[in-house]
Design an enzyme around this catalytic site. Sequence first.
Site, PDB file in Angstrom:
ATOM      1  N   HIS A 378       6.587   3.094   4.803  1.00 26.97           N
ATOM      2  CA  HIS A 378       5.657   1.989   4.629  1.00 26.97           C
ATOM      3  C   HIS A 378       4.275   2.383   5.081  1.00 26.97           C
ATOM      4  O   HIS A 378       3.284   1.541   4.960  1.00 26.97           O
ATOM      5  CB  HIS A 378       5.951   0.647   5.143  1.00 26.97           C
ATOM      6  N   LYS A 569      -4.656 -11.298   4.547  1.00 29.56           N
ATOM      7  CA  LYS A 569      -3.911 -10.157   4.888  1.00 29.56           C
ATOM      8  C   LYS A 569      -4.109  -9.816   6.454  1.00 29.56           C
ATOM      9  O   LYS A 569      -5.007 -10.395   6.797  1.00 29.56           O
ATOM     10  CB  LYS A 569      -4.132  -8.829   4.096  1.00 29.56           C
ATOM     11  N   ARG A 570      -3.337  -9.144   6.991  1.00 29.95           N
ATOM     12  CA  ARG A 570      -3.787  -8.714   8.483  1.00 29.95           C
ATOM     13  C   ARG A 570      -5.193  -8.254   8.645  1.00 29.95           C
ATOM     14  O   ARG A 570      -5.493  -7.729   7.650  1.00 29.95           O
ATOM     15  CB  ARG A 570      -2.716  -7.730   8.896  1.00 29.95           C
ATOM     16  N   LYS A 575      -8.251  -2.242   5.900  1.00 35.86           N
ATOM     17  CA  LYS A 575      -8.328  -3.241   4.898  1.00 35.86           C
ATOM     18  C   LYS A 575      -9.806  -3.638   4.556  1.00 35.86           C
ATOM     19  O   LYS A 575     -10.024  -4.486   3.400  1.00 35.86           O
ATOM     20  CB  LYS A 575      -7.329  -4.419   5.237  1.00 35.86           C
ATOM     21  N   THR A 677       1.047  -6.078  -1.148  1.00 33.07           N
ATOM     22  CA  THR A 677       2.117  -6.979  -2.133  1.00 33.07           C
ATOM     23  C   THR A 677       1.688  -8.269  -2.222  1.00 33.07           C
ATOM     24  O   THR A 677       1.919  -8.959  -3.185  1.00 33.07           O
ATOM     25  CB  THR A 677       3.494  -7.235  -1.380  1.00 33.07           C
ATOM     26  N   LYS A 681       1.143 -10.939  -5.850  1.00 32.08           N
ATOM     27  CA  LYS A 681       1.312 -12.395  -5.859  1.00 32.08           C
ATOM     28  C   LYS A 681       0.109 -13.038  -6.335  1.00 32.08           C
ATOM     29  O   LYS A 681       0.233 -13.970  -7.245  1.00 32.08           O
ATOM     30  CB  LYS A 681       1.518 -12.892  -4.436  1.00 32.08           C
TER      31      LYS A 681
HETATM   32  C1  26V Z   1       4.280  -0.533  12.814  1.00 33.39           C
HETATM   33  C2  26V Z   1       4.424  -0.907  13.887  1.00 33.39           C
HETATM   34  C3  26V Z   1       4.227  -0.115  15.023  1.00 33.39           C
HETATM   35  C4  26V Z   1       4.452  -0.194  16.362  1.00 33.39           C
HETATM   36  C5  26V Z   1       4.174  -1.732  16.989  1.00 33.39           C
HETATM   37  C6  26V Z   1       4.765  -2.604  15.997  1.00 33.39           C
HETATM   38  C7  26V Z   1       4.668  -2.256  14.437  1.00 33.39           C
HETATM   39  C8  26V Z   1       4.672  -3.321  13.544  1.00 33.39           C
HETATM   40  C9  26V Z   1       4.848  -2.858  12.181  1.00 33.39           C
HETATM   41  C10 26V Z   1       4.514  -1.542  11.702  1.00 33.39           C
HETATM   42  C11 26V Z   1       4.660  -1.187  10.364  1.00 33.39           C
HETATM   43  C12 26V Z   1       3.391  -0.873   9.786  1.00 33.39           C
HETATM   44  C13 26V Z   1       3.713  -0.511   8.366  1.00 33.39           C
HETATM   45  C14 26V Z   1       3.515  -1.612   7.500  1.00 33.39           C
HETATM   46  O1  26V Z   1       3.509  -2.950   7.496  1.00 33.39           O
HETATM   47  N1  26V Z   1       3.259  -1.433   6.156  1.00 33.39           N
HETATM   48  C15 26V Z   1       2.849  -2.171   5.001  1.00 33.39           C
HETATM   49  O2  26V Z   1       4.097  -2.395   4.291  1.00 33.39           O
HETATM   50  C16 26V Z   1       4.090  -3.153   3.129  1.00 33.39           C
HETATM   51  C17 26V Z   1       5.308  -2.985   2.677  1.00 33.39           C
HETATM   52  O3  26V Z   1       5.799  -2.011   2.276  1.00 33.39           O
HETATM   53  C18 26V Z   1       3.036  -2.587   2.188  1.00 33.39           C
HETATM   54  O4  26V Z   1       2.825  -3.334   1.333  1.00 33.39           O
HETATM   55  C19 26V Z   1       1.629  -2.165   3.032  1.00 33.39           C
HETATM   56  O5  26V Z   1       0.558  -1.677   2.201  1.00 33.39           O
HETATM   57  C20 26V Z   1       1.904  -1.544   4.224  1.00 33.39           C
HETATM   58  O6  26V Z   1       0.685  -1.682   4.897  1.00 33.39           O
END
Ligand code: 26V
Length: 840
Positions: A378, A569-570, A575, A677, A681
């Site tokens: 992701h 969004k975050r 972003k 995503t 929406k």
């Molecule tokens: C990574 C980490 C790293 C360690 C600490 C906690 C934590 C929490 C979440 C993440 C995930 C980051 C990846 C992510 O959220 N990607 C997003 O995924 C969406 C669904 O596929 C996508 O639409 C977004 O573009 C993408 O940024």
Amino acid sequence: MSSSQPIDLRLPTPGCYADPIKAGIDADAVFDGMTEHLFFTLGKLATSASLRDLYMALSYAVRDRLMTRYLASQEAIRAKPHKTVAYFSAEFLIGPQLNNNLLNLGIQEEAEEAVKRFGIESLNDILEVEEEPGLGNGGLGRLAACYMESLASLQVPAIGYGIRYEFGIFNQIIRDGWQIEVTDKWLKGGWPWELPQPDESCFVGFGGRTENYIDDQGNYRSRWIPSEHAIGVPHDIPILGYRVNNCDRLRLWRADATESFDFYAFNIGDYYGAVEEKVASETISKVLYPNDGTDEGRRLRLKQQHFFVSCSLQDMIRSLETRNIPVEQFSENWTVQLNDTHPAIAVAELMRLLIDNHHFEWDQAWDITNRSVAYTNHTLLPEALEKWDLNLFKSLLPRHLELIYEINKRFLQQVRLRYPGNDLILRKLSIIDEEGSKAVRMAHLATIGAHNVNGVAALHSDLIKRQLMPEFADLWPEKFTNVTNGVTPRRWVALSNPELASLLDQEIGSNWITNMDLLTQLEEKENDSNFLDVFGATKLLGKRKLAGYIHRQTGILVDPSTLFDVQVKRIHQYKRQHLNALQIIAQYLRIKNGTAHSIAPRTVIFGGKAAPGYLMAKLMIRFINGIAEVVNADPDMDGKLRVVFLPDYNVKLGEQVYSATDLSEQISTAGKEASGTGNMKFAMNGALTIGTLDGANVEIRDRVGKENFFLFGKTESEIMKLRKNGYDPKQYIEKSPELSEAIRLIELGHFSNGDNELFRPLLNSLTGYDPFFVMADFDDYLLAQDRVSKAWQNHKEWNRMALLNTARSGFFSSDRSIREYCSSIWKVNPLEVEITCNIN
Ligand code: 26V
């Protein structure tokens, strides 16, 4: 498709589960069910029930109505083995449950009528009370929730496995323009949607050592002797499909101590020591890490990951055993999807369970593991790619490390044969990172262990192959695939935009909700002036509601007839909320200077949380609020420009926002947003996008038509080139009078009450190194915003473009994504659940 034997769920006595109080779906039955729960479950009289009591009573009554379907769905799998999806995710951002279940059951109107008999004006008053479980950070967690809903609606047997965090993502409040984090106590009033199943608890080990031994048959074996244990207690949440009997399950694990405390320590007088281990075990599922996208490498996070993965795999093996299915047939009965690398330890844990506990030979265990597991990536951001310090990993999971070494050894041997004498490639592909201090690369473990690796949008999947893992893609070209993300139309149209939903029902019938391709029929209406007016009017209704909410939350009055321009969004530098903020300053200056001739009156709305330790993101929030303060207080801006930062953006607020948006801001640096995503929406709900060629924006633009999308900015390859040739943001600032002027104003402290130090770190980043090419894209962005303003002048034309966005957004239904996963990765078929007793 259809199971041969309908399932009989009748009780010996007093009859069927179809007892009307528990299962009837007319308004009388729902009312009776609520009354019963008020009295017996909540201990309240209807006459003194609060809104919260009524919310609980209705939720319990609805939950009762899920149970027959829920149990029948489990019974169907028990009666006849069928491959089931196990979706492993550290996050499930499921949002409010009540209205979704009412919709999927088809009893929204009946519930409305039932609550009115308690003297409540509208069902909405009750829905308002629901506290949402914030068990995710953003897109990744919400995607998992949309996918669970689509799986159930498509009648695919599935379990979502994850963690029941006691505290989810923090609640955000804004004080003096800054973000303040407040603990999310979502369980405090009791949460009616979960069913704890303590008799299905699992043991998980941590730490300790490994040893070798010879078993009774003379076989040489290894085993792990952990020094610590925790118990995982499953909490199940029913996930009902839309108007079907299939009801899947979300199984979230809560960590408990193995003993309520250590009696030995207690007996020798060490009371605190005795409680300590209990506290440590229970800490595991305490809190969700809110650092979306940065890998902090914390021991507790690795513990969380192993905890839920181990419980889930044990649960899956046990389910085979209780159904007398040999464990050899694991991969015919289960398909495991890893939602990012957070559950990647599953590769080693499944090997351990098969080899150490079930005594499989290596090759057979590896075959089972590889056939069962698939991995979704992701993110390409290097800081989000999980790596665990080797010593930390060894101290927590010593047996897993041994297995990973063996997996790595065998894998590297394969690489050696393919690329003889190429040591560089061995170092690049190894699971163990040997550069600097040693670490375990979880993406490599997942990629080697999985039979499929997919990205989440066409561009992203391409970049995985070209940039992130070119050597892996070269080795296994067929392993790397794409499944473009999708979102569920049940929540993101039917629930969140009831006005649009009923317009669609009238125009094209109600089948769009399970077949979003039918929306293309709306294209016939693109020149129907009356219809365009009606379509525009539904949007206006959403905007009015949001305007009311904004006023209640922030005290800011906004005009629903202005262009609602939204970025939710975050908060992240990639972003580029700051690009949007700079654009607002430019518009502000044009209005001040009297050069704003044809700009559209706008309400610019932001929402999103910053990771608590991400200082630059927090400063971006402060920056937006600084601008909002100046703009909203200036009479010259009246009727022309308003800026709003909506606090505490979450699923519930998202539902209000998407339906009320005219312009969707999708402005990340090309190559950085894996998919997005929110962009989908917005498009479904008839917003036009202003965006870069990034993530799924590329596919949205291809589908809605380039004339219905405001494109700007450098492409991914142009960005690469700029970076390679030594990018200097100053050159862009010098060339752009509007950008220079905006920056000068910030430097003067115009948006910080004269404090010219406050935004210094932000300015330094933008004018110095500008890692996300904000300056490079600014002028083009402003030009695109001018095209937006121009288009807004012609309302009819705007509505036509908006309609075409809705009409052509069907591809972005998560039903389509899930069908792709089912046929090309999981190889699973639907299993229709039939129920014999009359529950209607
Ligand atoms: C990574 C980490 C790293 C360690 C600490 C906690 C934590 C929490 C979440 C993440 C995930 C980051 C990846 C992510 O959220 N990607 C997003 O995924 C969406 C669904 O596929 C996508 O639409 C977004 O573009 C993408 O940024």
